[in-house]
Scaffold this motif. Structure first.
Motif, mmCIF file in Angstrom:
data_model
loop_
_atom_site.group_PDB
_atom_site.id
_atom_site.type_symbol
_atom_site.label_atom_id
_atom_site.label_comp_id
_atom_site.label_asym_id
_atom_site.label_seq_id
_atom_site.Cartn_x
_atom_site.Cartn_y
_atom_site.Cartn_z
ATOM 1 N N SER A 61 -1.963 10.328 7.369
ATOM 2 C CA SER A 61 -0.951 11.369 7.561
ATOM 3 C C SER A 61 -0.962 11.849 9.008
ATOM 4 O O SER A 61 0.085 12.019 9.631
ATOM 5 C CB SER A 61 -1.225 12.557 6.631
ATOM 6 O OG SER A 61 -1.265 12.143 5.293
ATOM 7 N N LEU A 64 0.545 9.425 11.554
ATOM 8 C CA LEU A 64 2.007 9.570 11.641
ATOM 9 C C LEU A 64 2.388 10.794 12.467
ATOM 10 O O LEU A 64 3.247 10.731 13.346
ATOM 11 C CB LEU A 64 2.599 9.684 10.229
ATOM 12 C CG LEU A 64 2.589 8.407 9.400
ATOM 13 C CD1 LEU A 64 2.699 8.722 7.909
ATOM 14 C CD2 LEU A 64 3.735 7.492 9.827
ATOM 15 N N VAL A 131 8.529 1.837 6.654
ATOM 16 C CA VAL A 131 7.274 1.819 5.890
ATOM 17 C C VAL A 131 7.055 0.400 5.377
ATOM 18 O O VAL A 131 7.966 -0.184 4.787
ATOM 19 C CB VAL A 131 7.351 2.803 4.703
ATOM 20 C CG1 VAL A 131 6.038 2.821 3.927
ATOM 21 C CG2 VAL A 131 7.714 4.206 5.183
ATOM 22 N N LEU A 133 5.891 -0.963 2.740
ATOM 23 C CA LEU A 133 5.432 -0.470 1.446
ATOM 24 C C LEU A 133 4.728 -1.551 0.618
ATOM 25 O O LEU A 133 5.177 -2.698 0.572
ATOM 26 C CB LEU A 133 6.608 0.122 0.658
ATOM 27 C CG LEU A 133 6.184 1.149 -0.401
ATOM 28 C CD1 LEU A 133 5.611 2.412 0.232
ATOM 29 C CD2 LEU A 133 7.332 1.509 -1.316
ATOM 30 N N PHE A 183 -7.748 5.823 3.632
ATOM 31 C CA PHE A 183 -7.930 6.434 2.305
ATOM 32 C C PHE A 183 -8.587 5.378 1.412
ATOM 33 O O PHE A 183 -8.268 4.189 1.511
ATOM 34 C CB PHE A 183 -6.551 6.860 1.768
ATOM 35 C CG PHE A 183 -6.636 7.628 0.486
ATOM 36 C CD1 PHE A 183 -6.995 8.963 0.470
ATOM 37 C CD2 PHE A 183 -6.365 6.997 -0.724
ATOM 38 C CE1 PHE A 183 -7.081 9.674 -0.724
ATOM 39 C CE2 PHE A 183 -6.455 7.700 -1.929
ATOM 40 C CZ PHE A 183 -6.816 9.043 -1.925
ATOM 41 N N TYR A 314 6.580 5.253 -6.523
ATOM 42 C CA TYR A 314 6.402 6.688 -6.567
ATOM 43 C C TYR A 314 7.442 7.230 -7.518
ATOM 44 O O TYR A 314 8.601 6.797 -7.484
ATOM 45 C CB TYR A 314 6.588 7.268 -5.174
ATOM 46 C CG TYR A 314 5.495 6.771 -4.251
ATOM 47 C CD1 TYR A 314 4.252 7.409 -4.223
ATOM 48 C CD2 TYR A 314 5.691 5.645 -3.469
ATOM 49 C CE1 TYR A 314 3.240 6.942 -3.400
ATOM 50 C CE2 TYR A 314 4.672 5.172 -2.651
ATOM 51 C CZ TYR A 314 3.454 5.817 -2.626
ATOM 52 O OH TYR A 314 2.439 5.336 -1.845
#
Ligand SMILES: *Cc1c(COP(=O)(O)O)cnc(C)c1O
Length: 372
Positions: A61, A64, A131, A133, A183, A314
């Motif tokens: 995060s 970015l 992104v 993804l 992460f 999501y």
């Protein structure tokens, strides 16, 4: 049979000795913030990705956020990105007082549709964030073509795509900066939060290095209001060890994807289920193996009863999030993203899965569609 969505314990069992030795060395030093181990990781990742600079920070995060700050994004500016992504792609924009301008994704992939960008560009557009993804690169040549013509920086959200490449160029060097996350559930996961920005631009690198330590180059001298976003030595030590295994794990994920394709075809399940598509020229690293499934929510519950872990990445596209409602979008604004949010289901894909486990997953899905 039990098939979790991700089993990090299985990975740890494999590398325990190496990792614990690295952790112990940091504890002996008692030097925890930035320092030589972070520099070692930054250099190793720069080499791995194929760029000249890498800047560790506290999370994907923040990678970015720092990239947008380094690009000079300010209140009132616009940043083009997709609504079908993880929250942080968009919150990094609004945190700076800038406005996310959404562009829908391609119906056959989960990535930004480059043909929709140009008409959304205005004089206020200060960045584009494609992104990559689920571990597959966006169509960067089309995106870069528009960006170069309009002189807009491109910030790759490569949080899910370390090791992925497009036409032989790795994620992280396809734009002006590349943002990575460590992460734990990412393909290269730390023992906590962590992130990193890659770039080939020395000026951006200097700005990023300053911004991550409160906007200071010399201690207690502040040129700009930066943030506190440093990578710590424990994470760097763990990640340096894990980076050596990354390509092997990626191969495992890719092998499992091929096995899924074969199993789904054999099970004649391709009516209820659409498998993820890999675009020509893309090297997909499958951070997620995300299918589109009819009766998705029922299937998810059914698989849970069968001890198969799945996740919906999501369920709510960003333009329909409560916190972004003042942007003025509504249901129907981005139908392709909305459909993806209704259909997407990620299946277990991590490297240590056995063929028996993969077979069990597909058999369970087959059982579901037989009775539904
Ligand atoms: C994980 C992720 C992020 C944020 O990374 P953190 O390290 O969790 O802050 C950003 N974008 C995408 C697409 C991600 O998957």
């Amino acid at each position: 049979m039990n098939v979790p969505l991700l089993d990090l314990k299985a990975q740890f069992r494999d590398i325990r000795k190496e990792v614990m030795a690295a952790v112990e060395a940091v504890c002996e030093d008692q030097g925890f913030i930035l320092g030589p181990r972070v520099v070692e990781l930054e250099q190793a990742i720069a080499k791995y990705v194929g760029c000249s600079h890498a800047i560790g920070c506290a999370s994907g995060s923040d990678a970015l956020l720092l990239s947008l700050m380094a690009a000079g994004v300010r209140p009132g500016d616009e940043v083009i990105t997709v609504p079908f992504t993880f929250f942080a792609t968009v919150s990094s924009i609004t945190r700076l007082g800038a406005k996310p301008v959404f562009v829908d994704i391609r119906p056959d992939l989960f990535n930004l549709d480059p043909t929709r960008i140009e008409k959304m560009v205005t004089p206020r557009t200060k960045a584009i964030i494609p992104v990559h993804l689920f571990g597959q690169c966006a169509e960067m040549e089309a995106i870069n073509e528009i960006a170069h013509r309009k002189k807009i920086p491109v910030i790759e959200d490569a949080a899910q795509a370390i090791g992925a490449s497009r036409r032989g160029v790795k994620a992280g060097v396809l734009g002006d900066t590349g943002c990575f996350s460590f992460f734990p559930s990412k393909n290269l996961g730390g023992f906590g939060d962590g992130g990193l920005v890659t770039t080939n631009d020395r000026t951006l690198n200097d700005a990023l290095a300053m911004l991550r330590v409160h906007g200071s180059r010399t201690r207690y001298v502040h040129e700009q209001v930066g943030i506190n976003s440093r990578l710590d030595a424990l994470q760097a030590a763990v990640l340096t060890v894990k980076l050596k295994h990354l390509d092997r794990w990626t191969e495992g994920r890719r092998r499992n994807a091929v096995t899924y394709e074969r199993l789904f075809a054999d099970a004649k399940l391709l009516d209820g289920v659409t498998l993820p598509k890999t675009e020509m020229g893309n090297f997909h690293v499958f951070n997620q193996f995300t299918i589109r499934a009819q009766k998705r929510d029922e299937l998810k519950v059914f698989l849970k009863e069968k001890n198969v872990g799945t996740e919906i990445y999501y369920p709510i596209p960003m333009h329909l999030q409560n916190c972004f409602k003042e942007l003025g979008y509504q249901k129907g604004s981005f139908p392709v993203s909305e459909r993806a949010a209704e259909q997407a289901l990620s299946l277990p894909i991590y490297a240590e899965l056995t063929d028996e486990q993969l077979t069990y997953v597909v058999d369970s899905i087959k059982t579901f569609y037989r009775s539904h």
